[in-house]
Design an enzyme around this catalytic site. Structure first.
Site, PDB file in Angstrom:
ATOM      1  N   ARG A 233      12.194  -8.148  -5.778  1.00  0.00           N
ATOM      2  CA  ARG A 233      13.398  -7.416  -6.229  1.00  0.00           C
ATOM      3  C   ARG A 233      13.788  -7.735  -7.669  1.00  0.00           C
ATOM      4  O   ARG A 233      14.936  -7.583  -8.073  1.00  0.00           O
ATOM      5  CB  ARG A 233      14.592  -7.686  -5.313  1.00  0.00           C
TER       6      ARG A 233
ATOM      7  N   LYS B 282      12.550   0.253 -20.684  1.00  0.00           N
ATOM      8  CA  LYS B 282      11.952   1.318 -19.861  1.00  0.00           C
ATOM      9  C   LYS B 282      10.583   0.837 -19.411  1.00  0.00           C
ATOM     10  O   LYS B 282       9.750   0.477 -20.245  1.00  0.00           O
ATOM     11  CB  LYS B 282      11.785   2.600 -20.681  1.00  0.00           C
TER      12      LYS B 282
ATOM     13  N   GLU C 238       6.585   6.646 -34.884  1.00  0.00           N
ATOM     14  CA  GLU C 238       7.828   6.291 -34.170  1.00  0.00           C
ATOM     15  C   GLU C 238       8.879   5.754 -35.152  1.00  0.00           C
ATOM     16  O   GLU C 238      10.078   5.934 -34.947  1.00  0.00           O
ATOM     17  CB  GLU C 238       7.549   5.257 -33.068  1.00  0.00           C
TER      18      GLU C 238
ATOM     19  N   LYS D 185      16.771   0.824 -32.490  1.00  0.00           N
ATOM     20  CA  LYS D 185      16.506   1.078 -31.074  1.00  0.00           C
ATOM     21  C   LYS D 185      17.387   0.183 -30.211  1.00  0.00           C
ATOM     22  O   LYS D 185      17.972   0.628 -29.214  1.00  0.00           O
ATOM     23  CB  LYS D 185      15.015   0.885 -30.742  1.00  0.00           C
TER      24      LYS D 185
ATOM     25  N   GLU E  75      20.172   5.750 -20.446  1.00  0.00           N
ATOM     26  CA  GLU E  75      19.965   7.120 -20.912  1.00  0.00           C
ATOM     27  C   GLU E  75      20.949   8.099 -20.278  1.00  0.00           C
ATOM     28  O   GLU E  75      20.566   9.161 -19.758  1.00  0.00           O
ATOM     29  CB  GLU E  75      18.517   7.550 -20.662  1.00  0.00           C
TER      30      GLU E  75
ATOM     31  N   ARG F 265      21.028   7.665 -25.639  1.00  0.00           N
ATOM     32  CA  ARG F 265      19.674   7.109 -25.710  1.00  0.00           C
ATOM     33  C   ARG F 265      18.604   8.203 -25.797  1.00  0.00           C
ATOM     34  O   ARG F 265      17.519   7.990 -26.339  1.00  0.00           O
ATOM     35  CB  ARG F 265      19.422   6.203 -24.497  1.00  0.00           C
TER      36      ARG F 265
ATOM     37  N   ASN G  33      14.185  10.324 -27.942  1.00  0.00           N
ATOM     38  CA  ASN G  33      13.089  11.194 -27.483  1.00  0.00           C
ATOM     39  C   ASN G  33      12.848  12.357 -28.421  1.00  0.00           C
ATOM     40  O   ASN G  33      12.155  13.310 -28.070  1.00  0.00           O
ATOM     41  CB  ASN G  33      13.387  11.722 -26.080  1.00  0.00           C
TER      42      ASN G  33
ATOM     43  N   HIS H 145       9.566  14.128 -28.626  1.00  0.00           N
ATOM     44  CA  HIS H 145       8.852  13.806 -27.394  1.00  0.00           C
ATOM     45  C   HIS H 145       8.824  14.949 -26.389  1.00  0.00           C
ATOM     46  O   HIS H 145       8.006  14.934 -25.479  1.00  0.00           O
ATOM     47  CB  HIS H 145       9.470  12.576 -26.721  1.00  0.00           C
TER      48      HIS H 145
ATOM     49  N   HIS I 273       5.330  14.967 -25.519  1.00  0.00           N
ATOM     50  CA  HIS I 273       4.872  14.553 -24.182  1.00  0.00           C
ATOM     51  C   HIS I 273       4.062  15.648 -23.502  1.00  0.00           C
ATOM     52  O   HIS I 273       3.105  15.355 -22.775  1.00  0.00           O
ATOM     53  CB  HIS I 273       6.072  14.201 -23.290  1.00  0.00           C
TER      54      HIS I 273
ATOM     55  N   HIS J 115      -0.281   8.500 -28.249  1.00  0.00           N
ATOM     56  CA  HIS J 115       1.116   8.869 -28.020  1.00  0.00           C
ATOM     57  C   HIS J 115       1.833   9.189 -29.337  1.00  0.00           C
ATOM     58  O   HIS J 115       2.465  10.233 -29.477  1.00  0.00           O
ATOM     59  CB  HIS J 115       1.814   7.716 -27.281  1.00  0.00           C
TER      60      HIS J 115
HETATM   61  N1  LIG Z   1       8.620   1.869 -22.515  1.00  0.00           N
HETATM   62  C1  LIG Z   1       8.867   2.587 -23.570  1.00  0.00           C
HETATM   63  O1  LIG Z   1      10.014   2.726 -23.999  1.00  0.00           O
HETATM   64  C2  LIG Z   1       7.717   3.230 -24.276  1.00  0.00           C
HETATM   65  C3  LIG Z   1       7.905   3.780 -25.547  1.00  0.00           C
HETATM   66  C4  LIG Z   1       6.811   4.323 -26.206  1.00  0.00           C
HETATM   67  C5  LIG Z   1       5.561   4.329 -25.597  1.00  0.00           C
HETATM   68  N2  LIG Z   1       5.418   3.801 -24.361  1.00  0.00           N
HETATM   69  C6  LIG Z   1       4.107   3.779 -23.713  1.00  0.00           C
HETATM   70  O2  LIG Z   1       3.237   2.969 -24.478  1.00  0.00           O
HETATM   71  C7  LIG Z   1       1.892   3.374 -24.228  1.00  0.00           C
HETATM   72  C8  LIG Z   1       1.145   3.433 -25.530  1.00  0.00           C
HETATM   73  O3  LIG Z   1       1.175   2.152 -26.109  1.00  0.00           O
HETATM   74  P1  LIG Z   1       0.108   1.694 -27.217  1.00  0.00           P
HETATM   75  O4  LIG Z   1      -0.019   2.747 -28.234  1.00  0.00           O
HETATM   76  O5  LIG Z   1       0.486   0.325 -27.632  1.00  0.00           O
HETATM   77  O6  LIG Z   1      -1.269   1.753 -26.419  1.00  0.00           O
HETATM   78  P2  LIG Z   1      -2.167   0.652 -25.630  1.00  0.00           P
HETATM   79  O7  LIG Z   1      -1.336  -0.321 -24.937  1.00  0.00           O
HETATM   80  O8  LIG Z   1      -3.140   1.430 -24.836  1.00  0.00           O
HETATM   81  O9  LIG Z   1      -2.945  -0.079 -26.802  1.00  0.00           O
HETATM   82  C9  LIG Z   1      -3.815   0.678 -27.593  1.00  0.00           C
HETATM   83  C10 LIG Z   1      -5.210   0.055 -27.686  1.00  0.00           C
HETATM   84  O10 LIG Z   1      -5.162  -1.030 -28.605  1.00  0.00           O
HETATM   85  C11 LIG Z   1      -5.698  -2.213 -28.036  1.00  0.00           C
HETATM   86  N3  LIG Z   1      -4.935  -3.310 -28.636  1.00  0.00           N
HETATM   87  C12 LIG Z   1      -3.650  -3.636 -28.378  1.00  0.00           C
HETATM   88  N4  LIG Z   1      -3.251  -4.599 -29.218  1.00  0.00           N
HETATM   89  C13 LIG Z   1      -4.306  -4.892 -30.022  1.00  0.00           C
HETATM   90  C14 LIG Z   1      -4.486  -5.787 -31.120  1.00  0.00           C
HETATM   91  N5  LIG Z   1      -3.497  -6.554 -31.569  1.00  0.00           N
HETATM   92  N6  LIG Z   1      -5.690  -5.819 -31.722  1.00  0.00           N
HETATM   93  C15 LIG Z   1      -6.677  -5.008 -31.294  1.00  0.00           C
HETATM   94  N7  LIG Z   1      -6.572  -4.128 -30.281  1.00  0.00           N
HETATM   95  C16 LIG Z   1      -5.381  -4.066 -29.657  1.00  0.00           C
HETATM   96  C17 LIG Z   1      -5.557  -2.037 -26.558  1.00  0.00           C
HETATM   97  O11 LIG Z   1      -6.544  -2.759 -25.879  1.00  0.00           O
HETATM   98  C18 LIG Z   1      -5.748  -0.530 -26.389  1.00  0.00           C
HETATM   99  O12 LIG Z   1      -7.118  -0.227 -26.316  1.00  0.00           O
HETATM  100  C19 LIG Z   1       1.974   4.707 -23.513  1.00  0.00           C
HETATM  101  O13 LIG Z   1       1.675   4.500 -22.160  1.00  0.00           O
HETATM  102  C20 LIG Z   1       3.430   5.125 -23.659  1.00  0.00           C
HETATM  103  O14 LIG Z   1       3.894   5.901 -22.579  1.00  0.00           O
HETATM  104  C21 LIG Z   1       6.460   3.248 -23.701  1.00  0.00           C
HETATM  105 ZN   LIG Z   2       7.426   7.421 -28.146  1.00  0.00          ZN
END
Ligand SMILES: NC(=O)c1ccc[n+]([C@@H]2O[C@H](COP(=O)([O-])OP(=O)(O)OC[C@H]3O[C@@H](n4cnc5c(N)ncnc54)[C@H](O)[C@@H]3O)[C@@H](O)[C@H]2O)c1
Ligand SMILES: [Zn+2]
Length: 364
Positions: free
Chosen positions: A83, A105, A154, A196, A206, A210, A214, A217, A221, A238
């Site tokens: 939980r 999130k 972003e 942020k 949200e 908040r 987006n 997005h 998205h 993304h």
């Molecule tokens: N929670 C939120 O508020 C929020 C906001 C924006 C995006 N997201 C989510 O985030 C995700 C995208 O995140 P991302 O772009 O970080 O992608 P990711 O986590 O897939 O990382 C991208 C790639 O980079 C590699 N990598 C990560 N750090 C590294 C480093 N320091 N050196 C070398 N390689 C590295 C990873 O192995 C992966 O292959 C999506 O799923 C999206 O929905 C969430």
């Molecule tokens: Zn985003």
């Protein structure tokens, strides 16, 4: 409980484990495949089973070492394990630093769409070290460049919705930022995270404000979801989808008469300066994009919602606005797909009134 993906673990995992030993605490770890497919209910179950098998309990703290994929997944595991247990974010991508790791999130994807199952669960601590970003060039310099720029998208978004001067830094210091000069990079990351944090503190779940985070997005998205469902060899990240979304949503604001063309031009030029994509990929179909947008979980009462900026650094409403004329939005996306000029569209402001309050020009 440390969760990392294979790439990140290969770069930083052993160092982390050996330094952690000095604390005298027990650290379990699990290394997952990299990529969006890891943000999945089945993978969540595997990690949870591992935690249960190793008799972890409410004293456990989950640590997410990686990009947004690992952060979202680990955060959601922490939100539901016993939980809710605390979790720590160690974001290693620029996008995770400025966006995913802040705000609480957490989610996994489903076959029906991205992030549809999740929870709000704030991290106890978020540690950011720009040194993580050097890991990319060790792995794949081309990918590194794309990942970095996806994070910049972003930051541009954050400036455009909230802080014109942050946008101006992105606009004016393109070369320094692309060279990753630490001073300017630290400044834009720090300011972006502060904005942020401010917005999510004002509206953690949200309820309204908040949603402005987006911006870009709604369309972004939809494009992202469809790219994941095609067999397109080289999908979009993304942040790249958000870049396309920002351009189109700027055009939507202009078509509504709330955003001046010169502001649209500035946003488009800024996005182009980082060589981020600005156009919807040719193979995507307009009705698929519209269907995706209509299925967005942020819509209410079957009405499509979209954040509208009325000048750089400011949103028209402190929330997502209802888009009343879907046909017109459809035309807009249709024309954007063909890279042609955008037609006018009208939206309902708060209260449902169809209006163009600043038609005829507003400050950029
Ligand atoms: N929670 C939120 O508020 C929020 C906001 C924006 C995006 N997201 C989510 O985030 C995700 C995208 O995140 P991302 O772009 O970080 O992608 P990711 O986590 O897939 O990382 C991208 C790639 O980079 C590699 N990598 C990560 N750090 C590294 C480093 N320091 N050196 C070398 N390689 C590295 C990873 O192995 C992966 O292959 C999506 O799923 C999206 O929905 C969430
Ligand atoms: Zn985003």
């Amino acid at each position: 409980m440390l969760v990392a993906d294979e790439n990140v673990f290969a770069l930083f995992g052993e160092t982390f484990l050996s330094k952690f030993k000095a604390t005298g605490k027990t650290l379990f770890h699990m290394v997952l495949p990299s990529g969006e497919t890891t943000k999945d209910r089945k993978v969540k179950e595997q990690v949870e089973d591992f935690m249960l098998k190793n008799k972890m309990n409410r004293d456990t703290c989950c640590i997410a070492l990686g990009g947004g994929v690992i952060g979202d997944l680990t955060g959601y595991i922490a939100a539901t394990f016993m939980r809710g247990v605390p979790f720590v974010q160690l974001p290693t991508t620029l996008l995770a630093m400025v966006d995913a790791s802040v705000g609480g999130k957490t989610a996994v994807n489903t076959g029906y769409g991205k992030n549809l199952i999740g929870a709000f669960h704030q991290p106890t601590v978020v540690f950011m070290d720009m040194g993580f970003l050097d890991g990319f060039s060790k792995r794949d310099p081309v990918r590194a460049e794309r990942e970095f720029k996806a994070g910049i998208a972003e930051i541009i978004k954050t400036g455009a919705i909230w802080d014109c001067s942050l946008f101006e830094v992105c606009e004016q210091k393109v070369e320094a930022i692309q060279r990753r000069e630490h001073a300017v990079l630290n400044e834009i990351v720090r300011r972006s995270v502060a904005i942020k944090a401010e917005v999510v503190t004002l509206d953690p779940k949200e309820g309204g404000l908040r949603a402005i985070l987006n911006w870009g997005h709604t369309i972004g998205h939809a494009v992202e979801g469809l790219m994941g469902m095609t067999d397109y060899a080289d999908g979009l990240l993304h942040g790249e989808c958000v870049a396309i979304g920002m351009v189109l949503e700027c055009n939507l604001a202009r078509a509504m008469g709330v955003l001046h063309s010169s502001a649209v031009g500035r946003v488009v030029r800024c996005i182009e300066a980082y060589k981020l994509p600005t156009k919807i990929p040719h193979h995507l179909r307009i009705d698929d994009i519209m269907r995706k947008m209509m299925g967005d979980k942020k819509n209410t009462g079957g009405k499509l919602k979209c954040v509208i900026i009325d000048r750089i650094g400011h949103c028209w409403e402190p929330k997502a606005s209802m888009v009343s004329s879907l046909r017109a939005l459809c035309r807009l996306v249709h024309f954007a797909c063909r890279h042609a000029p955008i037609l006018p569209v009208r939206a309902a402001h708060a209260g449902g009134r169809a209006c163009c309050p600043r038609a005829g020009g507003c400050p950029t």
